[in-house]
Design a protein around this motif. Structure first.
Motif, PDB file in Angstrom:
ATOM      1  N   ASN A  39       0.849  -1.123   0.242  1.00 17.12           N
ATOM      2  CA  ASN A  39       0.122   0.227   0.071  1.00 17.12           C
ATOM      3  C   ASN A  39       0.789   1.382  -0.041  1.00 17.12           C
ATOM      4  O   ASN A  39       1.487   1.551   1.002  1.00 17.12           O
ATOM      5  CB  ASN A  39      -0.792   0.004   1.298  1.00 17.12           C
ATOM      6  N   HIS A  41      -0.046   4.514  -1.216  1.00 16.07           N
ATOM      7  CA  HIS A  41      -0.826   5.681  -1.373  1.00 16.07           C
ATOM      8  C   HIS A  41      -1.490   5.787  -0.130  1.00 16.07           C
ATOM      9  O   HIS A  41      -1.861   5.079   0.311  1.00 16.07           O
ATOM     10  CB  HIS A  41      -1.560   5.868  -2.560  1.00 16.07           C
ATOM     11  N   PHE A  42      -1.582   7.551   0.379  1.00 12.00           N
ATOM     12  CA  PHE A  42      -2.346   7.432   1.735  1.00 12.00           C
ATOM     13  C   PHE A  42      -3.654   6.800   1.768  1.00 12.00           C
ATOM     14  O   PHE A  42      -3.756   6.450   2.625  1.00 12.00           O
ATOM     15  CB  PHE A  42      -2.229   9.047   1.691  1.00 12.00           C
ATOM     16  N   ARG A  43      -4.680   7.027   0.883  1.00  9.12           N
ATOM     17  CA  ARG A  43      -5.747   6.330   0.964  1.00  9.12           C
ATOM     18  C   ARG A  43      -5.684   4.718   1.118  1.00  9.12           C
ATOM     19  O   ARG A  43      -6.622   3.917   1.427  1.00  9.12           O
ATOM     20  CB  ARG A  43      -6.716   6.728  -0.355  1.00  9.12           C
ATOM     21  N   GLU A  44      -4.756   4.231   0.289  1.00  6.32           N
ATOM     22  CA  GLU A  44      -4.570   2.657   0.500  1.00  6.32           C
ATOM     23  C   GLU A  44      -4.229   2.357   1.640  1.00  6.32           C
ATOM     24  O   GLU A  44      -4.720   1.194   2.496  1.00  6.32           O
ATOM     25  CB  GLU A  44      -3.530   2.318  -0.391  1.00  6.32           C
ATOM     26  N   GLU A  46      -4.713   4.148   4.499  1.00 11.55           N
ATOM     27  CA  GLU A  46      -5.939   4.397   5.385  1.00 11.55           C
ATOM     28  C   GLU A  46      -7.006   3.313   5.306  1.00 11.55           C
ATOM     29  O   GLU A  46      -7.374   2.857   6.491  1.00 11.55           O
ATOM     30  CB  GLU A  46      -6.617   5.810   4.965  1.00 11.55           C
ATOM     31  N   ARG A  47      -7.177   2.832   4.147  1.00  3.76           N
ATOM     32  CA  ARG A  47      -8.174   1.802   3.862  1.00  3.76           C
ATOM     33  C   ARG A  47      -7.758   0.337   4.660  1.00  3.76           C
ATOM     34  O   ARG A  47      -8.645  -0.311   4.875  1.00  3.76           O
ATOM     35  CB  ARG A  47      -8.739   1.692   2.340  1.00  3.76           C
ATOM     36  N   SER A  48      -6.579   0.095   4.596  1.00  8.64           N
ATOM     37  CA  SER A  48      -6.145  -0.995   4.960  1.00  8.64           C
ATOM     38  C   SER A  48      -6.261  -1.199   6.447  1.00  8.64           C
ATOM     39  O   SER A  48      -5.890  -2.322   7.083  1.00  8.64           O
ATOM     40  CB  SER A  48      -4.585  -1.313   4.567  1.00  8.64           C
ATOM     41  N   SER A  53      -7.678   7.252  11.758  1.00  7.09           N
ATOM     42  CA  SER A  53      -8.182   8.338  11.179  1.00  7.09           C
ATOM     43  C   SER A  53      -7.208   8.879  10.296  1.00  7.09           C
ATOM     44  O   SER A  53      -6.023   8.674  10.273  1.00  7.09           O
ATOM     45  CB  SER A  53      -8.475   9.612  12.530  1.00  7.09           C
ATOM     46  N   THR A  54      -7.649   9.905   9.489  1.00  9.26           N
ATOM     47  CA  THR A  54      -6.784  10.656   8.465  1.00  9.26           C
ATOM     48  C   THR A  54      -5.870  11.544   9.375  1.00  9.26           C
ATOM     49  O   THR A  54      -4.609  11.554   8.711  1.00  9.26           O
ATOM     50  CB  THR A  54      -7.718  11.460   7.502  1.00  9.26           C
ATOM     51  N   SER A  58      -1.748  10.956   9.132  1.00  7.89           N
ATOM     52  CA  SER A  58      -1.035  11.951   8.682  1.00  7.89           C
ATOM     53  C   SER A  58       0.393  12.081   9.402  1.00  7.89           C
ATOM     54  O   SER A  58       1.489  12.281   9.186  1.00  7.89           O
ATOM     55  CB  SER A  58      -1.559  13.111   8.485  1.00  7.89           C
ATOM     56  N   ARG A  81      -0.080  13.108  -6.665  1.00 11.11           N
ATOM     57  CA  ARG A  81      -0.149  12.019  -5.645  1.00 11.11           C
ATOM     58  C   ARG A  81       1.217  11.706  -4.798  1.00 11.11           C
ATOM     59  O   ARG A  81       2.277  12.183  -5.317  1.00 11.11           O
ATOM     60  CB  ARG A  81      -0.348  10.540  -6.417  1.00 11.11           C
TER      61      ARG A  81
END
Length: 124
Positions: A39, A41-44, A46-48, A53-54, A58, A81
């Motif tokens: 993973n 990227h940030f969102r990857e 985060e989702r994993s 929390s965001t 960070s 990105r």
């Protein structure tokens, strides 16, 4: 048995405290393992990791970068990105994480009698 002096105790404990400062907390190792698993990227990331929390992600990414466990690269394009990659230095934690994994399995069995965890090695 001779009681250790304060100075001797501190010299023995300092490296452990330093290590816990770098990888301690609820999220750092999970984030690092997520990045090791691909993973980038940030969102990857985060989702994993459920319930991360965001804002916390960070902050933890900044800490991991400061401690040279990950690199952060901004990729030009639309949209811009950011990619996170593990460093060679982060790989020095493999043995530590493997031992934490094994200890956790044994502890869970001892305390909870949990048989659902097997002694599979951690994929790093």
């Amino acid at each position: 048995m001779k009681k250790k002096e304060h100075k001797e105790c501190m010299s023995a404990l300092l490296p452990v405290r330093d290590t816990l400062d770098v990888i301690g907390g609820k999220w750092k190792l999970l984030i690092l393992i997520s990045i090791w698993e691909g993973n980038k990227h940030f969102r990857e990331i985060e989702r994993s990791i459920p319930k991360l929390s965001t804002k916390v992600l960070s902050k933890e990414l900044k800490d991991l970068e400061e401690n040279q466990l990950i690199t952060r690269t901004v990729l030009n394009g639309f949209p811009v990105r950011t990619e996170y990659m593990p460093t060679e230095h982060s790989k020095t934690l493999e043995k530590v994480i493997f031992e934490l994994h094994n200890w956790g399995i044994h502890h869970r069995k001892k305390i909870f009698g949990d048989k659902s965890f097997t002694n599979n090695s951690v994929r790093v």
